[in-house]
Design an enzyme around this catalytic site. Structure first.
Site, PDB file in Angstrom:
ATOM      1  N   LYS A   1      11.069  -6.093   3.813  1.00  0.00           N
ATOM      2  CA  LYS A   1      10.839  -5.677   2.418  1.00  0.00           C
ATOM      3  C   LYS A   1      11.408  -4.297   2.137  1.00  0.00           C
ATOM      4  CE  LYS A   1       7.263  -2.691   3.245  1.00  0.00           C
ATOM      5  NZ  LYS A   1       6.942  -1.366   2.661  1.00  0.00           N
TER       6      LYS A   1
ATOM      7  N   ASP B   1       3.845  -7.021  -0.519  1.00  0.00           N
ATOM      8  CA  ASP B   1       4.448  -5.752  -0.101  1.00  0.00           C
ATOM      9  C   ASP B   1       5.849  -5.590  -0.684  1.00  0.00           C
ATOM     10  OD1 ASP B   1       4.355  -3.326   1.155  1.00  0.00           O
ATOM     11  OD2 ASP B   1       4.335  -4.107   3.193  1.00  0.00           O
TER      12      ASP B   1
ATOM     13  N   ASN C   1      11.929   3.778  -0.165  1.00  0.00           N
ATOM     14  CA  ASN C   1      13.098   2.916  -0.021  1.00  0.00           C
ATOM     15  C   ASN C   1      13.728   2.603  -1.377  1.00  0.00           C
ATOM     16  OD1 ASN C   1      13.120   2.187   2.998  1.00  0.00           O
ATOM     17  ND2 ASN C   1      10.987   1.894   2.403  1.00  0.00           N
TER      18      ASN C   1
ATOM     19  N   SER D   1       0.832  -1.209   0.000  1.00  0.00           N
ATOM     20  CA  SER D   1       0.000   0.000   0.000  1.00  0.00           C
ATOM     21  C   SER D   1       0.860   1.248   0.000  1.00  0.00           C
ATOM     22  CB  SER D   1      -0.903   0.012   1.241  1.00  0.00           C
ATOM     23  OG  SER D   1      -0.138  -0.269   2.413  1.00  0.00           O
TER      24      SER D   1
ATOM     25  N   VAL E   1      10.158   9.512   6.180  1.00  0.00           N
ATOM     26  CA  VAL E   1      10.871   8.356   6.721  1.00  0.00           C
ATOM     27  C   VAL E   1      11.125   7.334   5.617  1.00  0.00           C
ATOM     28  CG1 VAL E   1      10.694   6.408   8.307  1.00  0.00           C
ATOM     29  CG2 VAL E   1       9.897   8.664   9.024  1.00  0.00           C
TER      30      VAL E   1
END
Length: 332
Positions: free
Chosen positions: A192, A245, A257, A139, A280
């Site tokens: 992940k 995910d 990421n 998500s 973050v």
């Protein structure tokens, strides 16, 4: 149903918007200026700009007010703070003397200093709280804010928590599945992010789709090995909160990421990348915890180790990839 969402970052804001379409929802943040902006514009211009929030959604900077809202008889409290702030928030909840009966958290990662998962932090800080669980899955906050389809899993050992979370979230474009493997769901959500940095590096170096597929597949094996060693079930890692995910975070252009990996491959420093993101990137925060836990369990996680080398040990991205390619051949 009354729902209190604690944390007004991108994810907390998107979930609060979804919940407010069906429930009496209050969004809390400790930043009074952020709350004032939300009240004035019904938009989180800091973390989720361009997404209009429902007029029915309410906002407050008073934690006591939010906890009282989430502690009503027919209520749910959603913790949307990052893992780095989870223990502090739990302290504040306990000090306020109002701990909701039903809690679900949506943060992903390991606590940096202790290497604990979120459920372990909550058990330590809120020991009397028994009806709780984790909501996770593939998500992006922006897509949830746009009411695009999404499927998530709530995992809890409490049937009451699963049922209440399902009743709160399962409507509109959001589909909720249920389970009880809290550890497996949490490990998938943490690992992940580290693996997404690896695929970002690979893509940034122009290594192709074959390399991306190999990293995702072998990364899934690393995730599963660690998760099972920590008490999760192997089948969890082929579901939404593991493989699902991982695919999204490793390939989606909204992934912070993955963006970190792409920028590292382009030669930018980690400090510059994180400063520009303004959000973050949990994979950076928990990479060392993942590797430390793997070593404590005598588990090989070469992809995670390579990511840590690039992030913290000054290893060039291309050299890290070369190291992976030089590993001895073995059975899959």
């Amino acid at each position: 149903m009354k729902v209190a969402v604690l944390g007004a970052g991108a994810w907390g804001t998107a979930l609060a918007g979804h919940l407010a379409a069906r429930h009496d929802t209050l969004l809390w943040a400790r930043d009074a200026a952020l709350i004032a902006g939300l009240q004035a514009r019904h938009e989180n211009s800091r973390y989720l700009d361009g997404i209009a929030l429902p007029d029915a959604l309410r906002y407050d900077a008073d934690l006591g007010v939010a906890l009282a809202h989430g502690a009503a008889d027919d209520a749910l409290c959603v913790i949307a703070a990052p893992v780095a702030g989870l223990r502090t928030l739990c302290h504040a909840m306990r000090d306020a003397g109002c701990v909701p009966a039903h809690i679900v958290w949506v943060c992903k990662g390991f606590e940096a200093d202790t290497h604990l998962l979120p459920h372990q932090v909550i058990a330590a800080e809120l020991p009397g709280q028994q009806s709780n669980g984790v909501l996770s899955g593939p998500s992006f906050a922006r897509e949830v804010g746009q009411s695009l389809p999404v499927a998530l899993t709530v995992a809890s050992t409490s049937a009451g928590c699963r049922e209440r979370t399902l009743a709160a979230f399962h409507h509109g474009a959001m589909r909720i599945y249920t389970g009880d493997d809290v550890v497996g769901v949490e490990v998938g959500g943490a690992v992940k992010n580290v693996l997404a940095i690896a695929t970002g590096i690979s893509d940034g170096l122009g290594l192709g789709l074959n390399a991306r597929a190999a990293l995702i597949t072998r990364g899934l094996a690393e995730m599963s090995r660690l998760g099972v060693a920590l008490g999760g079930r192997a089948e969890t890692f082929t579901g939404l909160t593991g493989l699902g995910d991982l695919i999204l975070t490793a390939t989606g252009d909204l992934s912070r990421n993955r963006t970190v990996g792409l920028q590292l491959a382009a030669g930018r420093t980690l400090n510059d990348i994180l400063g520009a993101l303004g959000h973050v990137a949990e994979g950076v925060r928990c990479a060392q915890a993942v590797l430390a836990l793997a070593r404590a369990q005598s588990i090989e996680m070469p992809i995670a180790e390579a990511v840590c080398g690039v992030l913290f040990d000054g290893i060039a991205p291309r050299d890290a990839v070369s190291g992976l390619l030089r590993r001895d051949a073995r059975a899959e």
